[in-house]
Design an enzyme around this catalytic site. Structure first.
Site, PDB file in Angstrom:
ATOM      1  N   LYS A  22     -50.014  24.611   7.278  1.00  0.00           N
ATOM      2  CA  LYS A  22     -48.659  24.050   7.931  1.00  0.00           C
ATOM      3  C   LYS A  22     -48.198  25.921   7.047  1.00  0.00           C
ATOM      4  CE  LYS A  22     -46.447  21.416   4.512  1.00  0.00           C
ATOM      5  NZ  LYS A  22     -45.961  21.993   3.376  1.00  0.00           N
ATOM      6  N   ASN A  23     -48.788  25.982   5.822  1.00  0.00           N
ATOM      7  CA  ASN A  23     -48.179  26.862   4.524  1.00  0.00           C
ATOM      8  C   ASN A  23     -48.362  28.286   4.631  1.00  0.00           C
ATOM      9  OD1 ASN A  23     -47.492  24.289   3.488  1.00  0.00           O
ATOM     10  ND2 ASN A  23     -48.666  24.270   1.850  1.00  0.00           N
ATOM     11  N   CYS A 116     -38.965  18.206   0.509  1.00  0.00           N
ATOM     12  CA  CYS A 116     -39.576  17.563  -0.074  1.00  0.00           C
ATOM     13  C   CYS A 116     -38.782  17.097  -1.300  1.00  0.00           C
ATOM     14  CB  CYS A 116     -41.188  17.272  -0.594  1.00  0.00           C
ATOM     15  SG  CYS A 116     -42.096  16.683   0.944  1.00  0.00           S
ATOM     16  N   ARG A 121     -37.222  23.093  -7.594  1.00  0.00           N
ATOM     17  CA  ARG A 121     -37.609  24.002  -6.847  1.00  0.00           C
ATOM     18  C   ARG A 121     -36.140  24.902  -6.777  1.00  0.00           C
ATOM     19  NH1 ARG A 121     -40.757  21.334  -2.024  1.00  0.00           N
ATOM     20  NH2 ARG A 121     -42.018  23.352  -2.318  1.00  0.00           N
ATOM     21  N   ASP A 305     -50.594  20.560  -4.261  1.00  0.00           N
ATOM     22  CA  ASP A 305     -50.927  19.725  -2.838  1.00  0.00           C
ATOM     23  C   ASP A 305     -52.345  19.395  -3.251  1.00  0.00           C
ATOM     24  OD1 ASP A 305     -48.629  21.430  -2.282  1.00  0.00           O
ATOM     25  OD2 ASP A 305     -49.204  22.696  -1.097  1.00  0.00           O
ATOM     26  N   ARG A 399     -44.564  15.827   8.456  1.00  0.00           N
ATOM     27  CA  ARG A 399     -43.841  16.740   8.083  1.00  0.00           C
ATOM     28  C   ARG A 399     -45.162  18.150   7.927  1.00  0.00           C
ATOM     29  NH1 ARG A 399     -39.553  17.270   3.572  1.00  0.00           N
ATOM     30  NH2 ARG A 399     -39.068  19.407   4.454  1.00  0.00           N
TER      31      ARG A 399
HETATM   32  N1  EPU Z   1     -40.292  28.952  -8.335  1.00  0.00           N
HETATM   33  C1  EPU Z   1     -38.985  28.817  -9.935  1.00  0.00           C
HETATM   34  N2  EPU Z   1     -38.421  29.572  -9.298  1.00  0.00           N
HETATM   35  C2  EPU Z   1     -38.560  30.391  -7.589  1.00  0.00           C
HETATM   36  C3  EPU Z   1     -39.209  30.137  -7.031  1.00  0.00           C
HETATM   37  C4  EPU Z   1     -40.069  29.030  -7.337  1.00  0.00           C
HETATM   38  O1  EPU Z   1     -38.190  28.792 -10.735  1.00  0.00           O
HETATM   39  O2  EPU Z   1     -37.077  31.053  -7.460  1.00  0.00           O
HETATM   40  C5  EPU Z   1     -41.100  27.077  -9.242  1.00  0.00           C
HETATM   41  C6  EPU Z   1     -40.818  26.397  -8.630  1.00  0.00           C
HETATM   42  O3  EPU Z   1     -39.708  25.471  -9.155  1.00  0.00           O
HETATM   43  C7  EPU Z   1     -41.477  25.527  -8.697  1.00  0.00           C
HETATM   44  C8  EPU Z   1     -43.163  26.960  -9.143  1.00  0.00           C
HETATM   45  O4  EPU Z   1     -42.074  27.341  -9.007  1.00  0.00           O
HETATM   46  O5  EPU Z   1     -41.670  24.918  -9.953  1.00  0.00           O
HETATM   47  C9  EPU Z   1     -43.910  26.665  -7.595  1.00  0.00           C
HETATM   48  O6  EPU Z   1     -42.822  27.155  -6.677  1.00  0.00           O
HETATM   49  P1  EPU Z   1     -43.625  27.835  -5.488  1.00  0.00           P
HETATM   50  O7  EPU Z   1     -42.445  29.227  -5.177  1.00  0.00           O
HETATM   51  O8  EPU Z   1     -45.233  28.646  -5.315  1.00  0.00           O
HETATM   52  O9  EPU Z   1     -43.397  26.750  -4.532  1.00  0.00           O
HETATM   53  P2  EPU Z   1     -42.941  26.926  -2.747  1.00  0.00           P
HETATM   54  O10 EPU Z   1     -42.946  28.477  -2.406  1.00  0.00           O
HETATM   55  O11 EPU Z   1     -41.625  26.454  -2.542  1.00  0.00           O
HETATM   56  C10 EPU Z   1     -45.164  26.784  -2.358  1.00  0.00           C
HETATM   57  C11 EPU Z   1     -46.395  25.552  -0.587  1.00  0.00           C
HETATM   58  C12 EPU Z   1     -45.737  24.457  -1.306  1.00  0.00           C
HETATM   59  C13 EPU Z   1     -46.990  24.392  -2.578  1.00  0.00           C
HETATM   60  C14 EPU Z   1     -46.625  25.254  -3.697  1.00  0.00           C
HETATM   61  C15 EPU Z   1     -47.295  26.390  -4.436  1.00  0.00           C
HETATM   62  C16 EPU Z   1     -45.068  26.013   1.343  1.00  0.00           C
HETATM   63  C17 EPU Z   1     -43.847  26.130   3.036  1.00  0.00           C
HETATM   64  N3  EPU Z   1     -44.907  25.464   0.277  1.00  0.00           N
HETATM   65  O12 EPU Z   1     -43.906  25.996  -2.197  1.00  0.00           O
HETATM   66  O13 EPU Z   1     -46.084  23.850  -0.154  1.00  0.00           O
HETATM   67  O14 EPU Z   1     -46.838  22.845  -3.431  1.00  0.00           O
HETATM   68  O15 EPU Z   1     -46.404  26.393  -2.505  1.00  0.00           O
HETATM   69  O16 EPU Z   1     -48.263  26.286  -3.966  1.00  0.00           O
HETATM   70  O17 EPU Z   1     -46.105  26.890   1.548  1.00  0.00           O
HETATM   71  C18 EPU Z   1     -47.294  20.677   0.781  1.00  0.00           C
HETATM   72  O18 EPU Z   1     -47.936  21.607   1.473  1.00  0.00           O
HETATM   73  O19 EPU Z   1     -47.022  19.670   0.308  1.00  0.00           O
HETATM   74  C19 EPU Z   1     -45.811  21.694  -0.494  1.00  0.00           C
HETATM   75  C20 EPU Z   1     -45.111  21.295  -1.035  1.00  0.00           C
END
Ligand code: EPU
Length: 418
Positions: A22-23, A116, A121, A305, A399
């Site tokens: 997915k990711n 989620c 976030r 995850d 999802r």
């Molecule tokens: N963060 C910030 N500012 C930003 C972006 C992120 O402070 O502008 C913080 C977030 O609040 C969080 C941390 O950085 O505390 C990590 O967030 P990240 O941006 O790395 O996560 P994401 O891109 O929103 C992806 C995966 C998630 C996975 C995380 C961490 C996808 C679509 N989603 O999310 O997957 O948990 O990276 O590895 O790639 C899941 O599959 O269940 C899932 C939630």
């Protein structure tokens, strides 16, 4: 509203092929907008979030065919820059269309993303990075209005190695003028898959998988080499834990064992025997799992995850385990439900540390999935629990898992979606 009905105590045994991640699929489905031609992508998981990405692509003028797990997207027509609010709000990764659409059209209007509820976030890193590249981003209520006459390469240092921000900036940078350097970039394997896809389209991305990614902008992307999405390491990890928690023996095929090392290292510490070949992994569970300490971290650390699924397994391990969540501030909803099944998990005041005293058994009851991986954790606990468990909120699990009930039934579980 669908739910899973699970009768526990069957051992998870057998062989199963793992589908695409997915990711990795979600950023690649945003990246196809950059291709003024037809993209052919294989191994796309048919899950709710990829279907939402496909809806976004259709809404902006792409022609899409999705058969089985093969997706063909023709993005050669002029694309519109208004993304419908309802779809954008249905998932977090809709934000990735900002980088891609700014690159392709110089403009995009999109609702702030949903997904989620795992914590704040924030999207500050996405916005600041894109602004540094020349974008003008205005927020009005829950809507982002983004424009860029010309995206310019920039030197961007992320304060957190955010997966999404790294991907969004890569997407914007491939068609920007000049060189972009992303420092403290996320190093997750899914970033490498995105870079591979972008390079196959004719982009110039170097360093993916390290902390520094360098992108040299090109004028257009028009190449059409078929791409196969990498295996889902989190789905694979979930099924390894399913075998571990039920005293089972499972072989997963079409996986990348190297990407699973942080997970398999912990499973070994818990007493599991694991062996792997190039794209196959076998786990044999011990009579009883052992307790461990886990702290989630960015890759190559232990993945957030997999935190919920390990908390579920450790409720039945011998001794006291401690699990610390460092990535998200609100990834704990599963713990209260696991306690209702007979687990003894103490959650710290800041909801980031779980102290788990392993029990001899869990019992079935009705519990409710409140996020994707938390829902998977409840299903895992139910597989090992005595009696029947109902897990409501199946839509969260769908999802990220294409047909978890079919996969687990193939491995001997008594589970139905109803
Ligand atoms: N963060 C910030 N500012 C930003 C972006 C992120 O402070 O502008 C913080 C977030 O609040 C969080 C941390 O950085 O505390 C990590 O967030 P990240 O941006 O790395 O996560 P994401 O891109 O929103 C992806 C995966 C998630 C996975 C995380 C961490 C996808 C679509 N989603 O999310 O997957 O948990 O990276 O590895 O790639 C899941 O599959 O269940 C899932 C939630």
């Amino acid at each position: 509203m669908q739910k899973y009905r699970i009768r526990g105590k069957n051992r998870i045994m057998g062989r199963l092929s793992i589908g695409g991640a997915k990711n990795a699929a979600l950023p690649i489905l945003a990246a196809v907008c950059l291709n003024e031609s037809v993209s052919e992508i294989h191994n796309v998981p048919p899950i709710a979030d990829t279907l939402a990405s496909i809806e976004i692509l259709e809404s902006i003028g792409c022609r899409v065919e999705f058969e089985g797990t093969t997706l063909r997207v023709d993005a050669s027509a002029a694309l519109t820059h208004d993304i419908p609010d309802e779809i954008a709000r249905s998932m977090r990764s809709s934000i990735l269309f900002v980088g891609a659409m700014l690159g392709r059209c110089g403009k995009v209007n999109i609702a702030t993303p949903g997904g989620c509820n795992l914590g704040i976030r924030a999207i500050d890193l996405h916005v600041e990075g894109l602004e540094k590249m020349g974008a003008i981003i205005r927020t009005e209520g829950e809507k982002l209005y983004c424009e860029a006459n010309e995206l310019r390469g920039a030197h961007i240092k992320l304060h957190t190695a955010s997966v999404g921000a790294t991907e969004n900036l890569m997407l914007a940078a491939v068609l920007a003028s000049g060189e972009t350097i992303i420092e403290n970039a996320a190093r997750e394997p899914e970033i490498i898959d995105l870079a591979r896809f972008l390079n196959e389209m004719g982009a110039k991305v170097k360093g993916a998988g390290t902390g520094t990614i360098v992108i040299n902008g090109v004028k257009r992307l028009t190449h059409t080499k078929p791409h196969s999405i990498m295996p889902d390491r989190i789905v694979a990890g979930t099924y390894l834990v399913a075998a571990a928690i039920t005293g089972g023996l499972v072989t997963l095929t079409d996986v990348c064992p190297a990407d699973l090392v942080p997970v398999t290292a912990k499973l070994r510490e818990m007493g599991c025997t694991i062996c792997s070949t190039a794209n196959c992994i076998t786990l044999a569970a011990p009579d009883r799992l052992k307790s461990v300490e886990i702290t989630t971290d960015v890759h190559p650390g232990f993945p957030t995850d997999m935190q919920s699924q390990f908390v579920a397994a450790l409720t039945l391990a011998q001794g006291r385990s401690v699990v610390r969540e460092t990535i998200f501030e609100n990834r704990h909803a599963h713990a209260a439900d696991l306690n209702r099944m007979g687990a003894t998990i103490r959650i710290s005041d800041d909801c980031r540390t779980f102290v788990i005293n392993g029990m001899e058994k869990l019992h079935g009851t009705t519990v409710s999935a409140q996020d994707l991986r938390g829902g998977a954790a409840l299903i895992l606990a139910a597989l090992a629990a005595e009696g029947e468990t109902i897990v409501t909120g199946a839509e969260y699990v769908q999802r990220g898992y294409a047909r978890i009930e079919e996969d687990l039934r193939q491995l001997g579980a008594d589970i139905v979606l109803c």
